[in-house]
Enzyme design. Structure first.
Site, PDB file in Angstrom:
ATOM      1  N   ASP A  94      79.507  95.458  52.388  1.00 45.77           N
ATOM      2  CA  ASP A  94      79.577  95.060  53.794  1.00 45.77           C
ATOM      3  C   ASP A  94      81.017  95.275  54.292  1.00 45.77           C
ATOM      4  O   ASP A  94      81.972  94.815  53.648  1.00 45.77           O
ATOM      5  CB  ASP A  94      79.198  93.563  53.860  1.00 45.77           C
ATOM      6  N   HIS A  95      81.178  95.966  55.400  1.00 44.63           N
ATOM      7  CA  HIS A  95      82.508  96.182  56.006  1.00 44.63           C
ATOM      8  C   HIS A  95      83.558  96.773  55.065  1.00 44.63           C
ATOM      9  O   HIS A  95      84.667  96.231  54.953  1.00 44.63           O
ATOM     10  CB  HIS A  95      83.062  94.875  56.595  1.00 44.63           C
ATOM     11  N   ASP A 116      83.364 100.698  57.879  1.00 43.14           N
ATOM     12  CA  ASP A 116      83.537 100.144  59.215  1.00 43.14           C
ATOM     13  C   ASP A 116      84.814 100.690  59.833  1.00 43.14           C
ATOM     14  O   ASP A 116      85.905 100.184  59.593  1.00 43.14           O
ATOM     15  CB  ASP A 116      83.580  98.612  59.140  1.00 43.14           C
ATOM     16  N   GLU A 146      79.740 102.201  61.874  1.00 49.14           N
ATOM     17  CA  GLU A 146      79.724 101.276  63.012  1.00 49.14           C
ATOM     18  C   GLU A 146      80.424 101.872  64.237  1.00 49.14           C
ATOM     19  O   GLU A 146      81.490 102.460  64.146  1.00 49.14           O
ATOM     20  CB  GLU A 146      80.383  99.930  62.644  1.00 49.14           C
ATOM     21  N   HIS A 234      74.792  93.394  63.020  1.00 45.24           N
ATOM     22  CA  HIS A 234      75.639  92.451  62.283  1.00 45.24           C
ATOM     23  C   HIS A 234      75.646  91.118  63.023  1.00 45.24           C
ATOM     24  O   HIS A 234      75.169  91.025  64.156  1.00 45.24           O
ATOM     25  CB  HIS A 234      77.073  92.992  62.217  1.00 45.24           C
ATOM     26  N   GLY A 235      76.239  90.114  62.389  1.00 43.06           N
ATOM     27  CA  GLY A 235      76.469  88.842  63.078  1.00 43.06           C
ATOM     28  C   GLY A 235      75.211  88.251  63.673  1.00 43.06           C
ATOM     29  O   GLY A 235      75.214  87.774  64.798  1.00 43.06           O
ATOM     30  N   ASN A 277      71.788  91.482  59.572  1.00 42.04           N
ATOM     31  CA  ASN A 277      72.705  90.798  58.667  1.00 42.04           C
ATOM     32  C   ASN A 277      72.738  89.296  58.939  1.00 42.04           C
ATOM     33  O   ASN A 277      72.980  88.877  60.079  1.00 42.04           O
ATOM     34  CB  ASN A 277      74.128  91.336  58.860  1.00 42.04           C
TER      35      ASN A 277
END
Ligand SMILES: [Zn+2]
Length: 332
Positions: A94-95, A116, A146, A234-235, A277
């Site tokens: 992730d990221h 990212d 992204e 995301h988020g 996510n």
């Protein structure tokens, strides 16, 4: 070099293709601890859902990347032990913030990585994403990129202000970078405080904040420009208010924590959004259960006594997301 295939993991290509066709989304749950991993696997097996287990920079700093990779390997074996002969589990970075970290994860058995570059200038984002894609595809590892910036703070990813993904860029970006999926910004945000009270209205009955709606018009415009291309949100925790209330009741202090309403995530799942996510909701479920247990059992000091209900509460949350929000149950 360890290929994820040796570990029994899968990449996200087939998962996403099926999810888009079937009008559902694959859950991407972050994990940092054994209890989270167990709860994710139990929920996925019980609901017969594919699942993405993802590792952030904060998770690697907390638990160590090598340990997390072995935990994912253990997750595959654990799923089999629980009665799922062919678990569909992806291990995702992730990221990732550099080519080097993406390469390191690919070399260590990850089946999917995110680069990212959303904070970089457009051309630089394309160039590094492309470099990651060229390396990853040699090993059949899938790459998430992204475009657009999410606000919020979580695990060393932070931006004060968000800006929406520009639909006119997505076709050029996906084509030139070669990425397999694209995270977009349509109003979701990292963390348990996704919106300030000023951005929200307040429900007059409960006094709770009501967040602004996601920008579905931008999502649909993106879908039109790259039909069938996997989109990632995301988020996307919902910040369940019962968990927030439990935390606050038993000594916590989370005033005005607010997330993305589940109806909106359900609607997004039916579109080209095929990965959602969820991290903060697991943290809240764990913390609520631990606070409650310790408050009600002041004599307990064995971590197993409070981590067991914490694990159960997280599993309940994961099952709920899979069945009632994302719709990825019975898709193995
Ligand atoms: Zn994120």
């Amino acid at each position: 070099m360890t290929s994820y295939k040796e570990l029994g993991l899968v990449n996200t290509r087939e998962m996403f293709a099926k999810a888009i066709k079937g009008g559902y989304a694959i859950p991407a749950f972050n994990f940092n601890t054994m209890e989270q991993m167990q709860a994710i696997v139990q929920a996925a097996v019980e609901t017969k859902s594919p699942v993405i287990m993802q590792v952030s920079k904060g998770a690697r700093n907390y638990a160590n990347g090598t340990i997390l990779r072995y935990m994912a390997q253990g997750a595959v074996e654990y799923a089999k032990e629980l009665g799922c002969p062919n678990p569909q589990i992806a291990l995702h970075l992730d990221h990732g913030d550099s080519f080097e970290i993406c390469k390191e994860c690919i070399d260590n058995g990850f089946s999917s990585v995110m680069f990212d570059g959303s904070a970089l200038p457009y051309e630089e984002n394309i160039a590094i994403t492309k470099k990651v894609v060229e390396y990853a595809h040699q090993y059949d590892v899938t790459v998430e990129a992204e475009l657009g910036v999410l606000a919020g703070v979580e695990d060393e990813v932070s931006a004060a202000e968000s800006h929406y993904t520009r639909p006119e860029e997505v076709e050029d970006f996906s084509k030139r970078s070669g990425c397999d999926s694209l995270a977009i910004s349509i109003g979701t945000s990292h963390g348990a405080y996704k919106f300030t009270p000023e951005q929200c209205t307040r429900d007059p009955k409960t006094g709770k904040l009501v967040p602004p709606p996601l920008a579905f018009d931008i999502l649909h415009e993106i879908e039109k420009r790259i039909p069938g291309f996997p989109i990632v949100l995301h988020g996307s925790s919902s910040v369940p208010q019962d968990e927030v209330d439990t935390i606050n009741k038993f000594g916590g202090k989370l005033p005005d924590a607010v997330g993305i309403p589940e109806e909106q995530l359900r609607e997004a799942s039916k579109s080209a959004v095929c990965k959602i996510n969820i991290d903060s909701d697991s943290r809240l479920a764990m913390t609520a259960a631990i606070r409650k247990h310790l408050a009600e059992n002041p004599s307990h000091f064995d971590p197993r006594q409070y981590l067991k209900p914490a694990r159960e509460n997280m599993k309940k949350m994961y099952v709920h997301k899979i069945v009632n929000v994302l719709g990825s149950d019975n898709k193995l």
